[in-house]
Scaffold this motif. Structure first.
Motif, short mmCIF file in Angstrom:
data_model
loop_
_atom_site.label_atom_id
_atom_site.label_comp_id
_atom_site.label_asym_id
_atom_site.label_seq_id
_atom_site.Cartn_x
_atom_site.Cartn_y
_atom_site.Cartn_z
N GLU A 70 1.05 -1.23 0.07
CA GLU A 70 -0.03 -0.11 -0.02
C GLU A 70 0.72 1.29 -0.16
N ALA A 71 0.27 2.36 -0.39
CA ALA A 71 0.95 3.65 -0.68
C ALA A 71 0.03 4.69 -0.67
N ASN A 72 0.37 5.73 -0.44
CA ASN A 72 -0.49 7.17 -0.51
C ASN A 72 0.13 8.25 -0.82
N PRO A 73 0.40 8.32 -2.17
CA PRO A 73 1.37 9.41 -2.69
C PRO A 73 0.34 10.72 -2.58
N SER A 74 1.12 11.87 -2.40
CA SER A 74 0.34 13.18 -2.55
C SER A 74 0.27 13.56 -4.10
N THR A 75 0.90 13.02 -4.83
CA THR A 75 0.73 13.48 -6.27
C THR A 75 0.61 12.27 -7.23
N SER A 76 -0.09 12.57 -8.41
CA SER A 76 -0.37 11.59 -9.17
C SER A 76 0.02 11.89 -10.74
N SER A 77 0.64 10.99 -11.42
CA SER A 77 1.49 11.10 -12.61
C SER A 77 1.83 9.92 -12.97
N VAL A 78 1.86 9.53 -14.30
CA VAL A 78 2.24 8.12 -14.90
C VAL A 78 3.73 7.78 -14.32
N CYS A 79 4.67 8.97 -14.43
CA CYS A 79 6.07 8.74 -14.33
C CYS A 79 6.01 8.82 -12.49
N HIS A 80 5.51 9.31 -12.12
CA HIS A 80 5.55 9.29 -10.37
C HIS A 80 5.24 7.99 -10.03
N ASP A 81 3.93 7.24 -10.64
CA ASP A 81 3.42 5.98 -10.40
C ASP A 81 4.56 4.89 -10.67
N VAL A 83 7.56 5.03 -11.00
CA VAL A 83 8.98 5.04 -10.04
C VAL A 83 8.45 4.52 -8.58
N LEU A 84 7.29 4.82 -8.32
CA LEU A 84 6.86 4.23 -6.91
C LEU A 84 6.56 2.54 -6.97
N VAL A 85 5.77 2.20 -8.04
CA VAL A 85 5.78 0.82 -8.14
C VAL A 85 6.89 -0.18 -8.43
N ALA A 86 7.75 0.57 -9.34
CA ALA A 86 8.93 -0.31 -9.65
C ALA A 86 9.94 -0.30 -8.52
N THR A 87 9.79 0.65 -7.84
CA THR A 87 10.87 0.75 -6.62
C THR A 87 10.36 -0.37 -5.63
N MET A 88 9.15 -0.35 -5.18
CA MET A 88 8.94 -1.25 -4.17
C MET A 88 8.59 -2.74 -4.87
N ALA A 89 8.37 -2.92 -6.04
CA ALA A 89 8.34 -4.18 -6.67
C ALA A 89 9.95 -4.77 -6.54
N SER A 90 10.73 -3.79 -6.78
CA SER A 90 12.33 -4.16 -6.77
C SER A 90 12.73 -4.55 -5.59
N GLY A 91 12.28 -4.21 -4.27
CA GLY A 91 12.37 -4.58 -2.90
C GLY A 91 11.89 -6.04 -2.79
N ILE A 92 10.79 -6.66 -3.37
CA ILE A 92 10.39 -7.93 -3.64
C ILE A 92 11.26 -9.00 -4.43
N ILE A 93 11.18 -8.35 -5.67
CA ILE A 93 12.16 -9.23 -6.63
C ILE A 93 13.67 -9.35 -5.93
N VAL A 103 9.87 -9.96 -16.30
CA VAL A 103 8.64 -8.92 -15.71
C VAL A 103 7.69 -8.64 -16.99
N TYR A 104 6.67 -8.69 -16.45
CA TYR A 104 5.31 -8.26 -17.40
C TYR A 104 4.43 -6.96 -16.95
N SER A 105 4.25 -6.23 -17.80
CA SER A 105 3.32 -5.03 -17.35
C SER A 105 2.54 -4.65 -18.43
N GLY A 106 1.21 -4.13 -17.97
CA GLY A 106 0.23 -3.75 -18.88
C GLY A 106 0.92 -2.40 -19.73
N SER A 107 0.10 -1.68 -20.32
CA SER A 107 0.63 -0.50 -21.01
C SER A 107 0.52 0.69 -20.19
N CYS A 108 1.96 1.57 -20.27
CA CYS A 108 1.72 2.64 -19.34
C CYS A 108 1.57 3.70 -20.54
N ASP A 109 1.35 3.46 -21.73
CA ASP A 109 0.95 4.49 -22.77
C ASP A 109 -0.08 4.40 -23.46
#
Length: 205
Positions: A70-81, A83-93, A103-109
């Motif tokens: 879970e996260a509760n970021p104060s800002t919202s943008s594709v780039c911000h998300d 970084v947040l998702v990839a960084t938290m996932a990397s801690g698991i990987i 690694v598989y991801s849906g479209s960011c574009d």
């Protein structure tokens, strides 16, 4: 043996990838869902969809690991998300064994049509970000499969999933989030929204 790591948001693309891996391989599979927690309605729908999909796939195919955060970021943008998702996932990987190979991801574009561009800037950024984080967290660089629904329409994915599983997916164009016929989480103009509309509007047919 390969170890696949699938990002799940509750949408059709990630669900289709997970189903395909479960049905066509005997490889190890791990999934990750990050609850961004900004929009309560979206948060509720995403969490519901991920729970429903993973329960269905475990019951009808085989077991796999699901990691959530879970996260509760104060800002919202594709780039911000990204970084947040990839960084938290990397801690698991980092701690998974055997190491993650893919690694598989849906479209960011969502604004780019599949037949209009070979280069998807946000997906390319996600690939470079993953490579950078692999160096920081000291895990082998996995093969990145971005924009997994690139060459498929949402109608195609609906057929692949089957109606029961399709109805457990969610996107910004799901009618359940609309009021008075106007989708409050969708621009209804970009490629991502219009292709979802083509499939979702026929959900009950």
């Amino acid at each position: 043996m390969k170890h696949h790591f699938v990002f799940l948001s509750g949408g059709p693309d990630g669900c289709a990838v997970l189903k395909e891996l479960l049905s066509k391989t005997d490889d190890l599979i791990s999934c990750f869902h990050l609850d961004l927690g900004r929009d309560k309605r979206r948060q509720k729908m995403e969490n519901w969809a991920v729970k429903e999909q993973t329960t269905y796939l475990r019951e009808n195919y085989r077991e796999f690991e699901l990691y959530t955060a879970e996260a509760n970021p104060s800002t919202s943008s594709v780039c911000h998300d990204l970084v947040l998702v990839a960084t938290m996932a990397s801690g698991i990987i980092e701690v998974l064994n055997p190491p993650v190979t893919d690694v598989y991801s849906g479209s960011c574009d969502c604004d780019f049509k599949a037949h209009d561009a070979d280069n998807y800037p946000n997906d390319m950024a996600a690939q470079e970000l993953l490579r950078t984080l692999a160096g920081i967290y000291k895990f082998p660089v996995p093969t990145y499969h971005g924009n997994t629904g690139r060459n498929k329409s949402k109608k195609d994915i609906r057929l692949e999933l089957g109606e029961e599983l399709w109805c457990k997916t969610w996107s910004c164009r799901t009618p359940d989030t609309c009021e008075d016929g106007n989708c409050i989480l969708s621009c209804n103009k970009c490629w991502g929204c219009t292709t979802r509309a083509e499939a979702y509007d026929k959900r009950s047919n």
